[in-house]
Every structure is written in structure tokens, then in C-alpha cells.
Motif scaffolding. Structure first.
Motif, mmCIF file in Angstrom:
data_model
loop_
_atom_site.group_PDB
_atom_site.id
_atom_site.type_symbol
_atom_site.label_atom_id
_atom_site.label_comp_id
_atom_site.label_asym_id
_atom_site.label_seq_id
_atom_site.Cartn_x
_atom_site.Cartn_y
_atom_site.Cartn_z
ATOM 1 N N SER A 15 0.831 -1.208 0.000
ATOM 2 C CA SER A 15 0.000 0.000 0.000
ATOM 3 C C SER A 15 0.861 1.253 0.000
ATOM 4 C CB SER A 15 -0.929 -0.004 1.217
ATOM 5 O OG SER A 15 -1.877 -1.048 1.126
ATOM 6 N N ALA A 16 2.101 1.101 0.492
ATOM 7 C CA ALA A 16 3.032 2.231 0.521
ATOM 8 C C ALA A 16 3.782 2.390 -0.794
ATOM 9 C CB ALA A 16 4.031 2.054 1.661
ATOM 10 N N ALA A 17 3.515 1.507 -1.762
ATOM 11 C CA ALA A 17 4.168 1.576 -3.069
ATOM 12 C C ALA A 17 3.093 1.491 -4.147
ATOM 13 C CB ALA A 17 5.181 0.451 -3.212
ATOM 14 N N PRO A 18 2.295 2.552 -4.307
ATOM 15 C CA PRO A 18 1.114 2.481 -5.184
ATOM 16 C C PRO A 18 1.431 2.242 -6.650
ATOM 17 C CG PRO A 18 1.516 4.730 -4.452
ATOM 18 C CD PRO A 18 2.416 3.861 -3.648
ATOM 19 N N GLY A 19 2.658 2.457 -7.076
ATOM 20 C CA GLY A 19 2.996 2.235 -8.475
ATOM 21 C C GLY A 19 3.405 0.819 -8.808
ATOM 22 N N ALA A 56 12.712 4.061 3.204
ATOM 23 C CA ALA A 56 12.129 4.778 4.330
ATOM 24 C C ALA A 56 10.606 4.781 4.284
ATOM 25 C CB ALA A 56 12.647 6.218 4.361
ATOM 26 N N THR A 57 10.041 4.549 3.091
ATOM 27 C CA THR A 57 8.580 4.574 2.954
ATOM 28 C C THR A 57 7.949 3.190 3.037
ATOM 29 O OG1 THR A 57 8.590 4.359 0.546
ATOM 30 C CG2 THR A 57 8.821 6.576 1.439
ATOM 31 N N ILE A 58 8.785 2.148 3.154
ATOM 32 C CA ILE A 58 8.289 0.764 3.112
ATOM 33 C C ILE A 58 8.172 0.221 4.526
ATOM 34 C CG2 ILE A 58 8.645 -1.553 2.217
ATOM 35 C CD1 ILE A 58 10.505 -0.256 0.091
ATOM 36 N N PRO A 59 6.961 -0.031 5.015
ATOM 37 C CA PRO A 59 6.830 -0.596 6.365
ATOM 38 C C PRO A 59 7.169 -2.075 6.384
ATOM 39 C CG PRO A 59 4.666 -0.362 5.357
ATOM 40 C CD PRO A 59 5.651 0.186 4.369
ATOM 41 N N VAL A 60 8.175 -2.456 7.176
ATOM 42 C CA VAL A 60 8.554 -3.865 7.319
ATOM 43 C C VAL A 60 8.425 -4.220 8.792
ATOM 44 C CG1 VAL A 60 10.322 -5.625 6.944
ATOM 45 C CG2 VAL A 60 10.177 -3.651 5.401
ATOM 46 N N PRO A 61 7.398 -4.987 9.177
ATOM 47 C CA PRO A 61 7.235 -5.352 10.590
ATOM 48 C C PRO A 61 8.427 -6.142 11.106
ATOM 49 C CG PRO A 61 5.273 -5.887 9.320
ATOM 50 C CD PRO A 61 6.324 -5.524 8.336
ATOM 51 N N ASN A 62 8.739 -5.966 12.364
ATOM 52 C CA ASN A 62 9.807 -6.751 12.979
ATOM 53 C C ASN A 62 9.326 -8.181 13.246
ATOM 54 O OD1 ASN A 62 11.583 -4.530 13.070
ATOM 55 N ND2 ASN A 62 10.614 -3.782 14.966
#
Length: 308
Positions: free
Chosen positions: A132-136, A302-308
């Protein structure tokens, strides 16, 4: 995916399998940071009906390892080697998918893949949240079934995938991929706004094939069009110039897999394919640039959420 002859889409196979662990969030994040048009990944369904990322219909010892039972005395432990459909999400979550195991003579990815120990297999919901953080970037979601599955199970699985995609608002930029073309029929019903990609390989295009949902094997592009596919995805050995031309004449873009040798990539660019699936997005970016073709922009880590 649309074909213009002026672009070739770059699809990261299982994320970037040659570089980081397959079908994992770190692998997907790395593919995004390199720059891809789409991320291809595989999904299955757990015993408690959660859609999770995993290539096989079982937990393979090649890319997963047990860490311990979800509770003492669990009769299903060890989980590796068990069918995904027999395991709950809690059981699957205990497995470490961050280190590839095998001998490099048979598995070259052992030499090139950077391990990320302690990495779990993610759910489809987690992947959708990340993308969702990479709409393209597109989602190429391969549903792992086979002709032995009862029709109601195929329907149930496809509907579960469609529900997750819809919940995150990513259906329109997703494609559902399958060798078992019954999935494509159900995808048209449950996710009509998503693309439907007909996968083919040599063993699924034999006479009286059970993979094509009752359609004839002689003309795979024509059969794919009849089943309602919006694209055709042949393995490299099947993707002859004649097949590419036939599919494109039927307005079916061709996405060829899995190309890791730059010479093969260059050859299929010359064939005019519309997309290439690769374990090494970095290599394909180099080939596309060398051929004067555009490459997708990287997504800032920095825009990509990666859960721990």
C-alpha cells in the motif's frame, strides 16, 4: 500489463529470490528498493483459512526450518514437510523462512541469497499493507492449487484471496495467477477488477490436460482467451516467437518466466515480450537499460513498512 513494444515490465520473482529469502517481507522490500513494476509471490491457505505466502502446498525444507512447536506436545510438530492446509497460522508462524538450505550444485540461490534469519512467512494481509506504501507497484499473486483440488476448495481459496485484496484497496493493481485455470474462472467472479494470468509450463500443456479447466491444450493462447485470462505467462522454454506473436494477436500480453541469465533476458526483449519475471531484478534493470528501455523507479526504503 499492456503491450506497446516500447516497454518490458520487470517482475520480481518471489520478491527477489536470487538476492533475499523468497516470499518474505524483507525480500519484497528489497525488490521495491531496487525498482520493479510488479512483485510476484505465491500464496496458500492455512487450516484456519488465513492466506499466507508460501511457494509449495507444503512447508519445504529448502527454505523453511522448524524452531519449536507452537505449544508443548503439539502432535503436528515438526511442521516442515507438512501440508500448509493442515497447519494453523500460529503453527506456520513458528517456522523460520529466512535462510535457504541446500547444496549449491543443485540450488544456485544458496550462493547469491543473503540470509535473514528469523524471518517468518507473511500473511497476504501483511504484504498488502506493505505494498500500500508503493502504489505504483503491481501485485502478481499466484494461487497454488492443482487439478486434484475439489471445486469448492478452489472457490473458497480464490474468494479468500479476493477478500484480502479488496480490504486493502489493491484489487485493481493486482493480478491473480494460476496453472489451475479454474482459479481464473473464480477470479473473474470474486475479483473482476483484477487481472487474470494464465500460467503454462510444459507438463500442463499435454494432451487431455487437467490444468486447463476442460479446454483444449493445442492452442494455449486461444484457450487462455476463452477462459477469460487477461494475460498469458509461459515458462521460458515455451515462449517461442510464434507463441508470443499468437498471444499478442489475441490482445494477450505475454509475461515470460523465470529469466536469470542476461543473455536470455536480452533474447526475450528481442522477441517483444511484455514482461519478464526474474529472481534478479538488478540484472534485468541492467539489460533493459542497455537496450534503451525504461526501468521502474526504486521505492525509498524509508517509505516501506517492514514489521519486525
Amino acid at each position: 500489463m499492456t503491450f506497446t513494444g516500447e516497454t518490458v515490465e520487470l517482475h520480481g520473482h518471489r520478491g527477489a529470490r536470487g538476492l533475499l529469502p523468497e516470499n518474505t517481507l524483507p525480500g519484497f522490500a528489497h525488490a521495491l528498493a531496487l525498482g520493479v513494476d510488479a512483485i510476484e509471490f505465491d500464496v496458500g491457505l492455512t487450516a484456519d483459512d488465513v492466506v499466507v505466502c508460501n511457494h509449495d502446498q507444503f512447508l519445504s525444507p529448502v527454505n523453511t526450518a522448524d524452531t519449536g512447536p507452537v505449544r508443548p506436545g503439539d502432535p503436528l510438530f515438526p511442521y516442515v514437510g507438512k501440508a500448509l492446509r493442515d497447519l494453523t497460522l500460529a503453527q506456520v508462524r513458528t517456522v523460520d523462512a529466512g535462510t535457504r538450505r541446500g547444496h549449491h550444485d543443485e540450488d544456485p540461490f544458496v550462493l547469491t541469497q543473503l540470509p535473514v534469519p528469523g524471518t517468518p512467512l507473511p500473511t497476504l494481509a501483511e504484504v498488502c499493507a506493505m505494498l500500500s506504501a508503493a502504489p505504483g507497484v503491481g501485485l502478481s499473486v499466484e494461487l497454488k492449487t492443482d487439478p486434484d483440488w475439489p471445486d469448492p476448495e478452489v472457490t473458497r481459496f480464490t474468494a479468500a484471496v479476493a477478500e484480502v485484496l479488496a480490504a486493502f484497496g489493491v484489487t485493481a493493481r493486482s493480478k491473480l495467477l494460476a496453472f489451475d485455470w479454474r482459479v481464473l474462472v473464480e477470479a473473474r467472479r470474486y475479483a473482476p477488477d483484477a487481472g487474470r494470468v494464465a500460467l503454462i509450463r510444459r507438463d500442463t500443456t499435454v494432451p487431455e490436460t487437467a490444468w486447463f479447466a476442460g479446454l483444449d491444450h493445442v492452442d494455449p493462447p486461444g484457450a487462455a482467451l476463452d477462459i477469460g485470462a487477461t494475460a498469458l505467462a509461459p515458462e521460458m522454454e515455451l515462449a517461442s516467437p510464434l507463441l508470443v506473436e499468437r498471444a499478442q494477436r489475441l490482445a494477450l500480453p505475454v509475461c515470460v518466466w523465470t529469466l536469470n541469465d542476461p543473455a536470455d533476458m536480452t533474447r526475450y526483449v528481442g522477441y517483444g515480450v511484455d514482461a519478464i519475471v526474474t529472481d534478479y531484478p538488478d540484472r534485468l534493470r541492467t539489460v533493459l537499460t542497455a537496450n534503451g528501455l525504461p526501468v521502474p523507479p526504486p521505492v525509498s526504503p524509508a517509505t516501506i513498512p517492514v514489521p519486525n
